[in-house]
Design a protein around this motif. Structure first.
Motif, PDB file in Angstrom:
ATOM      1  N   GLN A 177       0.893  -1.163   0.000  1.00  0.00           N
ATOM      2  CA  GLN A 177       0.000   0.000   0.000  1.00  0.00           C
ATOM      3  C   GLN A 177       0.930   1.210   0.000  1.00  0.00           C
ATOM      4  N   PRO A 178       1.374   1.672  -1.155  1.00  0.00           N
ATOM      5  CA  PRO A 178       2.397   2.725  -1.216  1.00  0.00           C
ATOM      6  C   PRO A 178       2.039   3.997  -0.445  1.00  0.00           C
ATOM      7  N   GLY A 179       0.795   4.398  -0.447  1.00  0.00           N
ATOM      8  CA  GLY A 179       0.389   5.613   0.247  1.00  0.00           C
ATOM      9  C   GLY A 179       0.527   5.537   1.752  1.00  0.00           C
ATOM     10  N   TRP A 180       0.608   4.318   2.279  1.00  0.00           N
ATOM     11  CA  TRP A 180       0.715   4.135   3.730  1.00  0.00           C
ATOM     12  C   TRP A 180       2.166   4.088   4.199  1.00  0.00           C
ATOM     13  N   CYS A 181       3.104   3.854   3.282  1.00  0.00           N
ATOM     14  CA  CYS A 181       4.517   3.686   3.628  1.00  0.00           C
ATOM     15  C   CYS A 181       5.151   5.022   3.985  1.00  0.00           C
ATOM     16  N   LYS A 182       5.853   5.061   5.124  1.00  0.00           N
ATOM     17  CA  LYS A 182       6.553   6.288   5.522  1.00  0.00           C
ATOM     18  C   LYS A 182       8.070   6.157   5.346  1.00  0.00           C
ATOM     19  N   SER A 183       8.493   5.148   4.599  1.00  0.00           N
ATOM     20  CA  SER A 183       9.910   4.945   4.252  1.00  0.00           C
ATOM     21  C   SER A 183      10.809   4.717   5.460  1.00  0.00           C
ATOM     22  N   CYS A 184      10.308   4.004   6.465  1.00  0.00           N
ATOM     23  CA  CYS A 184      11.128   3.754   7.657  1.00  0.00           C
ATOM     24  C   CYS A 184      12.208   2.702   7.406  1.00  0.00           C
ATOM     25  N   GLY A 185      11.972   1.779   6.449  1.00  0.00           N
ATOM     26  CA  GLY A 185      12.965   0.770   6.097  1.00  0.00           C
ATOM     27  C   GLY A 185      12.992  -0.457   6.991  1.00  0.00           C
ATOM     28  N   ILE A 186      12.070  -0.559   7.934  1.00  0.00           N
ATOM     29  CA  ILE A 186      12.056  -1.715   8.836  1.00  0.00           C
ATOM     30  C   ILE A 186      11.830  -3.008   8.059  1.00  0.00           C
ATOM     31  N   CYS A 187      10.882  -2.995   7.140  1.00  0.00           N
ATOM     32  CA  CYS A 187      10.587  -4.201   6.357  1.00  0.00           C
ATOM     33  C   CYS A 187      11.792  -4.615   5.517  1.00  0.00           C
ATOM     34  N   VAL A 188      12.506  -3.641   4.984  1.00  0.00           N
ATOM     35  CA  VAL A 188      13.704  -3.907   4.176  1.00  0.00           C
ATOM     36  C   VAL A 188      14.762  -4.587   5.037  1.00  0.00           C
ATOM     37  N   ALA A 189      14.938  -4.108   6.244  1.00  0.00           N
ATOM     38  CA  ALA A 189      15.959  -4.650   7.146  1.00  0.00           C
ATOM     39  C   ALA A 189      15.662  -6.083   7.574  1.00  0.00           C
ATOM     40  N   PHE A 190      14.380  -6.434   7.712  1.00  0.00           N
ATOM     41  CA  PHE A 190      14.027  -7.760   8.207  1.00  0.00           C
ATOM     42  C   PHE A 190      13.796  -8.796   7.112  1.00  0.00           C
ATOM     43  N   CYS A 191      13.788  -8.390   5.856  1.00  0.00           N
ATOM     44  CA  CYS A 191      13.561  -9.347   4.765  1.00  0.00           C
ATOM     45  C   CYS A 191      14.795 -10.237   4.593  1.00  0.00           C
ATOM     46  N   PRO A 192      14.651 -11.555   4.834  1.00  0.00           N
ATOM     47  CA  PRO A 192      15.817 -12.442   4.754  1.00  0.00           C
ATOM     48  C   PRO A 192      16.308 -12.685   3.322  1.00  0.00           C
ATOM     49  N   LYS A 193      15.473 -12.409   2.336  1.00  0.00           N
ATOM     50  CA  LYS A 193      15.845 -12.663   0.937  1.00  0.00           C
ATOM     51  C   LYS A 193      16.119 -11.378   0.153  1.00  0.00           C
ATOM     52  N   HIS A 194      16.098 -10.229   0.820  1.00  0.00           N
ATOM     53  CA  HIS A 194      16.386  -8.934   0.185  1.00  0.00           C
ATOM     54  C   HIS A 194      15.451  -8.654  -0.998  1.00  0.00           C
ATOM     55  N   VAL A 195      14.178  -8.940  -0.787  1.00  0.00           N
ATOM     56  CA  VAL A 195      13.154  -8.742  -1.809  1.00  0.00           C
ATOM     57  C   VAL A 195      12.771  -7.264  -1.913  1.00  0.00           C
ATOM     58  N   LEU A 196      12.751  -6.593  -0.782  1.00  0.00           N
ATOM     59  CA  LEU A 196      12.303  -5.205  -0.721  1.00  0.00           C
ATOM     60  C   LEU A 196      13.481  -4.240  -0.756  1.00  0.00           C
ATOM     61  N   GLU A 197      13.238  -3.080  -1.352  1.00  0.00           N
ATOM     62  CA  GLU A 197      14.235  -2.014  -1.379  1.00  0.00           C
ATOM     63  C   GLU A 197      13.541  -0.694  -1.106  1.00  0.00           C
ATOM     64  N   LEU A 198      14.296   0.238  -0.577  1.00  0.00           N
ATOM     65  CA  LEU A 198      13.771   1.570  -0.318  1.00  0.00           C
ATOM     66  C   LEU A 198      13.982   2.425  -1.552  1.00  0.00           C
ATOM     67  N   GLY A 199      12.872   2.860  -2.153  1.00  0.00           N
ATOM     68  CA  GLY A 199      12.944   3.694  -3.351  1.00  0.00           C
ATOM     69  C   GLY A 199      12.703   5.150  -3.021  1.00  0.00           C
ATOM     70  N   GLU A 200      12.558   5.958  -4.034  1.00  0.00           N
ATOM     71  CA  GLU A 200      12.346   7.394  -3.852  1.00  0.00           C
ATOM     72  C   GLU A 200      11.031   7.708  -3.139  1.00  0.00           C
ATOM     73  N   ASN A 201      10.011   6.905  -3.405  1.00  0.00           N
ATOM     74  CA  ASN A 201       8.680   7.150  -2.847  1.00  0.00           C
ATOM     75  C   ASN A 201       8.254   6.092  -1.843  1.00  0.00           C
ATOM     76  N   GLY A 202       9.198   5.426  -1.231  1.00  0.00           N
ATOM     77  CA  GLY A 202       8.882   4.381  -0.254  1.00  0.00           C
ATOM     78  C   GLY A 202       9.434   3.037  -0.684  1.00  0.00           C
ATOM     79  N   VAL A 203       8.922   2.015  -0.073  1.00  0.00           N
ATOM     80  CA  VAL A 203       9.397   0.655  -0.332  1.00  0.00           C
ATOM     81  C   VAL A 203       8.860   0.139  -1.660  1.00  0.00           C
ATOM     82  N   VAL A 204       9.695  -0.610  -2.353  1.00  0.00           N
ATOM     83  CA  VAL A 204       9.295  -1.261  -3.604  1.00  0.00           C
ATOM     84  C   VAL A 204       9.655  -2.743  -3.526  1.00  0.00           C
TER      85      VAL A 204
END
Length: 74
Positions: A10-37
């Protein structure tokens, strides 16, 4: 019935904190210009670590029921 699971954002809900990126064991998520992708969807093992850690519920795993198709061969 077969359950189909998929990682969603839900891109509009993301505040770009990066917590999900840090906990992903497979590095699926990345922090982009407008939040997580979802950068590497094919690597996702649907473990739910991102969903559990996201304070804003912006990352989640959606479950859908799909009909199990059977093919009869004669």
């Amino acid at each position: 019935m077969v359950n189909k699971r998929e990682l969603k954002l839900q891109p509009g809900w993301c505040k770009s904190c990066g917590i999900c990126v840090a906990f992903c064991p497979k590095h699926v998520l990345e922090l982009g210009e407008n939040g997580v992708v979802i950068a590497h969807r094919e690597e996702c093992i649907l473990c739910g670590q991102c969903e559990k850690r996201c304070p804003d519920y912006a990352v989640y795993i959606e479950e859908e029921e799909a009909d199990n198709l059977w093919v009869k061969l004669y």
